[in-house]
Design an enzyme around this catalytic site. Structure first.
Site, short mmCIF file in Angstrom:
data_model
loop_
_atom_site.label_atom_id
_atom_site.label_comp_id
_atom_site.label_asym_id
_atom_site.label_seq_id
_atom_site.Cartn_x
_atom_site.Cartn_y
_atom_site.Cartn_z
N GLY A 14 13.42 14.93 109.58
CA GLY A 14 13.40 16.05 110.52
C GLY A 14 14.38 15.96 111.67
CG ASN A 16 19.55 18.98 110.29
OD1 ASN A 16 20.54 19.38 110.90
ND2 ASN A 16 19.62 18.13 109.28
NE ARG A 68 9.61 27.88 90.93
CZ ARG A 68 10.86 27.48 90.71
NH1 ARG A 68 11.11 26.33 90.14
NH2 ARG A 68 11.86 28.24 91.06
CG MET A 93 14.46 16.93 100.11
SD MET A 93 16.21 17.33 99.89
CE MET A 93 16.92 16.57 101.34
CB ILE A 95 14.85 24.25 93.65
CG1 ILE A 95 15.80 23.05 93.77
CG2 ILE A 95 15.60 25.52 93.23
CD1 ILE A 95 17.08 23.28 94.54
CG HIS A 112 24.72 21.39 101.07
ND1 HIS A 112 23.77 20.84 100.23
CD2 HIS A 112 25.92 20.92 100.66
CE1 HIS A 112 24.38 20.08 99.33
NE2 HIS A 112 25.68 20.10 99.57
CD GLU A 150 20.75 35.36 93.20
OE1 GLU A 150 20.17 35.60 94.27
OE2 GLU A 150 21.84 35.87 92.89
CD GLU A 181 32.01 13.08 114.09
OE1 GLU A 181 32.80 13.70 113.36
OE2 GLU A 181 32.20 11.90 114.45
CB ALA A 182 28.94 18.73 110.84
C1 GAR Z 1 20.16 16.65 105.96
O1 GAR Z 1 21.34 15.89 105.89
C2 GAR Z 1 20.32 17.96 105.23
O2 GAR Z 1 21.60 18.51 105.35
C3 GAR Z 1 20.07 17.52 103.82
O3 GAR Z 1 18.97 16.63 103.93
C4 GAR Z 1 19.03 15.97 105.19
C5 GAR Z 1 17.69 16.09 105.89
O4 GAR Z 1 17.63 15.31 107.05
N1 GAR Z 1 19.79 18.63 102.96
C6 GAR Z 1 20.23 18.71 101.71
O5 GAR Z 1 20.81 17.83 101.16
C7 GAR Z 1 19.91 20.04 101.02
N2 GAR Z 1 20.65 20.18 99.82
P1 GAR Z 1 16.61 15.61 108.22
O6 GAR Z 1 15.20 15.66 107.61
O7 GAR Z 1 16.75 14.43 109.14
O8 GAR Z 1 16.97 16.89 108.88
#
Ligand code: GAR
Length: 204
Positions: A14, A16, A68, A93, A95, A112, A150, A181-182
């Site tokens: 978490g 982000n 699902r 994580m 889809i 991403h 989709e 950084e991003a």
């Molecule tokens: C992040 O790097 C995010 O971009 C990536 O999972 C990580 C989660 O970290 N997502 C993907 O790869 C989606 N395809 P976080 O739980 O510390 O935010």
């Protein structure tokens, strides 16, 4: 105008989500409000981050449902109960089905950890993305925030930021630098932009 009600969907650490919480406190996100954090795992540390920030949490564990469709119906019900208008996938994580995605068309965004269209699509998530970038030998990678459609990682791009690969990088060091950084910069900016667009009723 009331801020846009945002749900952040998470599965792991978490960081982000934390960047979004901090950006809201700092006034970078002002047209949206994180109203709910939904985790696909009951043990995700992201849930602690939400609780520490006083944000309501829910667990949507697919193992608790027969299929699902039932899982996604329950997820939509918990989002609708809170009046969620924008969904942010922040390390979620799982889809989602085309039906779920259609339900939230142009109301769901994802971060991403690469410069799409490189190193994205099915099977590219988390550390695997950075392993692939290093294996290919690219000199620049980065992060992308995009609308969810989709096609996995295929929706319209909202923001991107490049990050240079350094001599001796490992997937772990690269993952951390791409986040710092991003991802942690453009995700809050993109959330604010989309929230503002929703409020203004403008084209997204
Ligand atoms: C992040 O790097 C995010 O971009 C990536 O999972 C990580 C989660 O970290 N997502 C993907 O790869 C989606 N395809 P976080 O739980 O510390 O935010």
């Amino acid at each position: 105008m009331n801020p846009v009600k945002i749900a952040v969907l998470v599965s792991g650490g978490g960081t982000n989500l934390q960047a979004l919480i901090d950006a809201q406190k700092a006034g970078i996100i002002k047209n949206g409000e994180i109203t709910l954090v939904v985790s696909s795992s009951p043990t995700a540390y992201a849930l602690e981050r939400a609780k520490n920030a006083g944000i309501e949490t829910a667990v949507a564990d697919k193992h608790a449902y027969e299929n699902r469709s039932d899982f996604e119906k329950a997820l939509i019900a918990s989002l609708e109960e809170k009046g969620i208008e924008l969904i942010v996938l922040a390390g979620f994580m799982y889809i989602l089905s085309p039906e779920f995605i259609a339900h939230y068309k142009e109301r769901m965004i994802n971060v991403h950890p690469s410069l799409i269209p490189s190193f994205c699509g099915d099977g590219f998530y988390g550390l695997r993305v950075h392993e692939a970038a290093l294996a290919y030998g690219v000199k620049v990678t980065g992060a992308t925030v995009h609308f969810v459609n989709e096609i996995t990682d295929g929706g319209k791009i909202i923001m991107q930021k490049a990050v240079e690969i350094q001599e001796g990088d490992t997937p772990e060091t690269l993952q951390k630098r791409v986040m710092q950084e991003a991802e942690w910069i453009i995700l809050p900016q993109a959330v604010e932009k989309v929230s503002k667009d929703i409020i203004n009723g403008g084209t997204i």
